[in-house]
Design a protein around this motif. Structure first.
Motif, mmCIF file in Angstrom:
data_model
loop_
_atom_site.group_PDB
_atom_site.id
_atom_site.type_symbol
_atom_site.label_atom_id
_atom_site.label_comp_id
_atom_site.label_asym_id
_atom_site.label_seq_id
_atom_site.Cartn_x
_atom_site.Cartn_y
_atom_site.Cartn_z
ATOM 1 N N THR A 27 0.850 -1.186 0.000
ATOM 2 C CA THR A 27 0.000 0.000 0.000
ATOM 3 C C THR A 27 0.890 1.241 0.000
ATOM 4 O O THR A 27 1.744 1.389 0.869
ATOM 5 N N LEU A 28 0.670 2.088 -0.980
ATOM 6 C CA LEU A 28 1.413 3.346 -1.088
ATOM 7 C C LEU A 28 0.555 4.472 -0.532
ATOM 8 O O LEU A 28 -0.596 4.651 -0.944
ATOM 9 N N ALA A 29 1.110 5.237 0.403
ATOM 10 C CA ALA A 29 0.416 6.384 0.985
ATOM 11 C C ALA A 29 1.035 7.667 0.452
ATOM 12 O O ALA A 29 2.243 7.882 0.594
ATOM 13 N N THR A 30 0.209 8.490 -0.161
ATOM 14 C CA THR A 30 0.622 9.793 -0.656
ATOM 15 C C THR A 30 -0.333 10.829 -0.080
ATOM 16 O O THR A 30 -1.243 10.501 0.682
ATOM 17 N N GLN A 31 -0.132 12.078 -0.472
ATOM 18 C CA GLN A 31 -1.071 13.104 -0.012
ATOM 19 C C GLN A 31 -1.137 14.224 -1.021
ATOM 20 O O GLN A 31 -0.195 14.484 -1.761
ATOM 21 N N SER A 32 -2.296 14.866 -1.054
ATOM 22 C CA SER A 32 -2.508 15.993 -1.944
ATOM 23 C C SER A 32 -3.213 17.094 -1.168
ATOM 24 O O SER A 32 -4.329 16.891 -0.663
ATOM 25 N N ASP A 33 -2.537 18.221 -1.014
ATOM 26 C CA ASP A 33 -3.101 19.354 -0.271
ATOM 27 C C ASP A 33 -3.554 18.945 1.121
ATOM 28 O O ASP A 33 -4.602 19.372 1.605
ATOM 29 N N GLY A 34 -2.771 18.071 1.751
ATOM 30 C CA GLY A 34 -3.066 17.649 3.108
ATOM 31 C C GLY A 34 -4.019 16.476 3.225
ATOM 32 O O GLY A 34 -4.228 15.958 4.324
ATOM 33 N N GLN A 35 -4.610 16.046 2.105
ATOM 34 C CA GLN A 35 -5.537 14.917 2.135
ATOM 35 C C GLN A 35 -4.778 13.618 1.868
ATOM 36 O O GLN A 35 -4.245 13.418 0.786
ATOM 37 N N ALA A 38 -4.377 6.436 -0.267
ATOM 38 C CA ALA A 38 -3.723 5.135 -0.251
ATOM 39 C C ALA A 38 -4.089 4.365 -1.507
ATOM 40 O O ALA A 38 -5.233 4.419 -1.970
ATOM 41 N N SER A 39 -3.111 3.644 -2.060
ATOM 42 C CA SER A 39 -3.346 2.891 -3.285
ATOM 43 C C SER A 39 -2.505 1.619 -3.291
ATOM 44 O O SER A 39 -1.489 1.515 -2.591
ATOM 45 N N LEU A 40 -2.934 0.668 -4.091
ATOM 46 C CA LEU A 40 -2.214 -0.589 -4.246
ATOM 47 C C LEU A 40 -1.108 -0.424 -5.279
ATOM 48 O O LEU A 40 -1.341 0.102 -6.370
ATOM 49 N N VAL A 41 0.099 -0.872 -4.932
ATOM 50 C CA VAL A 41 1.230 -0.845 -5.860
ATOM 51 C C VAL A 41 1.957 -2.185 -5.787
ATOM 52 O O VAL A 41 1.733 -2.996 -4.885
ATOM 53 N N THR A 42 2.849 -2.400 -6.753
ATOM 54 C CA THR A 42 3.606 -3.656 -6.822
ATOM 55 C C THR A 42 5.101 -3.322 -6.793
ATOM 56 O O THR A 42 5.688 -3.007 -7.829
ATOM 57 N N PRO A 43 5.722 -3.408 -5.636
ATOM 58 C CA PRO A 43 7.120 -2.996 -5.512
ATOM 59 C C PRO A 43 8.098 -4.129 -5.836
ATOM 60 O O PRO A 43 7.744 -5.317 -5.846
ATOM 61 N N ALA A 44 9.318 -3.739 -6.086
ATOM 62 C CA ALA A 44 10.458 -4.657 -6.095
ATOM 63 C C ALA A 44 11.596 -3.897 -5.438
ATOM 64 O O ALA A 44 11.727 -2.680 -5.615
ATOM 65 N N MET A 45 12.404 -4.595 -4.659
ATOM 66 C CA MET A 45 13.466 -3.923 -3.918
ATOM 67 C C MET A 45 14.801 -4.007 -4.635
ATOM 68 O O MET A 45 15.237 -5.095 -5.042
ATOM 69 N N ALA A 46 15.442 -2.871 -4.811
ATOM 70 C CA ALA A 46 16.815 -2.866 -5.306
ATOM 71 C C ALA A 46 17.719 -3.453 -4.231
ATOM 72 O O ALA A 46 17.336 -3.525 -3.054
ATOM 73 N N LEU A 49 17.916 -1.577 -1.055
ATOM 74 C CA LEU A 49 16.610 -1.410 -0.424
ATOM 75 C C LEU A 49 15.835 -0.208 -0.947
ATOM 76 O O LEU A 49 14.827 0.178 -0.357
ATOM 77 N N GLY A 50 16.258 0.376 -2.046
ATOM 78 C CA GLY A 50 15.392 1.333 -2.707
ATOM 79 C C GLY A 50 14.174 0.599 -3.234
ATOM 80 O O GLY A 50 14.299 -0.451 -3.871
ATOM 81 N N ALA A 51 12.971 1.114 -2.948
ATOM 82 C CA ALA A 51 11.741 0.451 -3.376
ATOM 83 C C ALA A 51 11.381 0.924 -4.774
ATOM 84 O O ALA A 51 11.100 2.106 -4.993
ATOM 85 N N LEU A 52 11.396 -0.006 -5.732
ATOM 86 C CA LEU A 52 11.131 0.313 -7.130
ATOM 87 C C LEU A 52 9.640 0.159 -7.421
ATOM 88 O O LEU A 52 9.023 -0.845 -7.045
ATOM 89 N N LEU A 53 9.080 1.139 -8.119
ATOM 90 C CA LEU A 53 7.660 1.132 -8.462
ATOM 91 C C LEU A 53 7.511 1.551 -9.915
ATOM 92 O O LEU A 53 8.093 2.570 -10.326
ATOM 93 N N LEU A 54 6.767 0.786 -10.690
ATOM 94 C CA LEU A 54 6.438 1.167 -12.059
ATOM 95 C C LEU A 54 5.081 1.861 -12.013
ATOM 96 O O LEU A 54 4.054 1.216 -11.745
ATOM 97 N N LEU A 55 5.082 3.164 -12.272
ATOM 98 C CA LEU A 55 3.875 3.965 -12.073
ATOM 99 C C LEU A 55 3.450 4.636 -13.369
ATOM 100 O O LEU A 55 4.282 5.058 -14.175
ATOM 101 N N SER A 56 2.154 4.756 -13.543
ATOM 102 C CA SER A 56 1.594 5.421 -14.705
ATOM 103 C C SER A 56 1.292 6.883 -14.370
ATOM 104 O O SER A 56 0.807 7.195 -13.282
ATOM 105 N N THR A 57 1.533 7.749 -15.332
ATOM 106 C CA THR A 57 1.192 9.162 -15.143
ATOM 107 C C THR A 57 -0.318 9.364 -15.064
ATOM 108 O O THR A 57 -0.786 10.436 -14.661
ATOM 109 N N LEU A 58 -1.078 8.352 -15.464
ATOM 110 C CA LEU A 58 -2.537 8.446 -15.373
ATOM 111 C C LEU A 58 -3.048 8.182 -13.969
ATOM 112 O O LEU A 58 -4.220 8.449 -13.679
ATOM 113 N N SER A 59 -2.184 7.671 -13.096
ATOM 114 C CA SER A 59 -2.593 7.309 -11.743
ATOM 115 C C SER A 59 -2.563 8.517 -10.824
ATOM 116 O O SER A 59 -1.675 9.380 -10.919
#
Length: 248
Positions: A27-35, A38-46, A49-59
Motif C-alpha cells: 500500500t502506497l500512501a501519498t497526499q494531496s493538499d493535506g488529504q 492510499a493505493s495498491l502498488v507492486t514494488p520490487a526492492m533494489a 533497499l530502494g523500493a522500485l515502483l512502475l507507475l503510470s502518469t494516469l494514476s
C-alpha cells in the motif's frame, strides 16, 4: 508483569528487509493538499533497499508524488492466526523520485523479474520507473511488537552490499549454468513453487530471487545476511542440501 525485552535493531532491520524484499504488493500512501490517499502498488526492492515502483502518469498517486515526494509504503506479511494484528508488517517512509535514464535498464529488469506478467504493459509510454529512497521504517513484528528503525539499522551493511553486488553477475551466471537443479529444488521443495525449470534472477545480501514456469516467482531469504560471495555460496549450499533432504 515485566516489560518484554526490546528487539535488537539490527535483527529487526533484517526482518524488515525480508518482508520488503518478499512483497508482491504493498500500500502506497501519498497526499494531496493535506488529504491522505492510499493505493495498491507492486514494488520490487533494489539491492540497496530502494523500493522500485512502475507507475503510470494516469494514476492519482503519481500526480501526488510529482507535487509532494514524501510518501510511505506498507507491506504486510502472513498473520499467525485469525487475528490480522498478528501479521508482521513494515512501514517504509522516504522520498520518491523518478529513476534516472542511465539506471532504468538494470533496475527495470529487476522490477520485471519480480513482476514478469507486467511485461505486457511495462513499455507503454505513460509508465515510468520510480524509486522510494528510504528515510526510516516502523516494524511491527506481530501483536504488540513494534520498533522504529533508523537507516543505520534498516539498510544493508555497505561493505556487504558492495561485495555481493560486485559478485552478483558471476553468481547468477554460475548458478543458472551449472546448478539449475539446485535452484529447482530450492524453489519447489523449500518454497512450494511449481515443478519445472527455475533460474536465479537476482541476489543480494538477504537472499535470492527465482523465476520459474508460468511466470511463477519465489523469494528465498538467507538465515542471516551474507557479507560476501563466499557467504552467499554457503547459504545456497545449505539451502540445496535442506531442499534435497526434504525431497527424500
Amino acid at each position: 508483569m515485566p516489560n518484554p525485552p526490546r528487539p535488537d535493531p539490527i535483527a529487526a532491520g533484517a526482518e524488515a528487509r525480508r518482508l520488503l524484499r518478499g512483497a508482491a504488493s504493498a500500500t502506497l500512501a501519498t497526499q494531496s493538499d493535506g488529504q491522505p490517499f492510499a493505493s495498491l502498488v507492486t514494488p520490487a526492492m533494489a539491492p540497496d533497499l530502494g523500493a522500485l515502483l512502475l507507475l503510470s502518469t494516469l494514476s492519482e498517486h503519481t500526480r501526488h508524488l510529482l507535487r509532494e515526494p514524501r510518501c510511505a509504503l506498507l507491506v504486510v506479511g502472513t498473520a499467525e492466526d485469525a487475528n490480522p494484528q498478528t501479521a508482521p508488517r513494515v512501514t517504509l517512509t522516504g522520498l520518491a523520485e523518478q529513476v534516472s535514464a542511465a539506471e532504468v535498464p538494470a533496475l527495470k529488469a529487476r522490477w520485471l523479474a519480480r513482476h514478469p506478467y507486467a511485461a505486457l504493459y511495462a513499455g507503454f509510454g505513460d509508465f515510468s520507473l520510480w524509486r522510494l529512497r528510504p528515510g526510516g521504517a516502523l516494524l511491527v513484528g506481530g501483536f504488540a511488537r513494534a520498533i522504529r528503525l533508523p537507516l543505520a539499522a534498516l539498510l544493508p551493511d555497505p561493505a556487504a552490499l558492495a561485495a555481493v553486488a560486485a559478485a552478483a553477475a558471476d553468481i547468477l551466471d554460475h548458478m543458472n549454468a551449472e546448478h539449475a537443479d539446485a535452484l529447482a529444488a530450492i524453489a519447489t521443495r523449500r518454497l512450494g513453487g511449481p515443478e519445472g525449470a527455475w533460474r536465479m534472477t537476482g541476489v543480494d545480501v538477504d537472499g535470492i530471487d527465482l523465476a520459474g514456469p508460468d511466470e511463477a516467482v519465489r523469494r528465498f531469504n538467507f538465515a542471516a545476511p551474507a557479507g560476501n560471495s563466499g557467504e552467499v555460496r554457503q547459504a545456497l549450499v545449505a539451502a540445496t542440501r535442506a531442499a534435497r533432504a526434504a525431497n527424500g
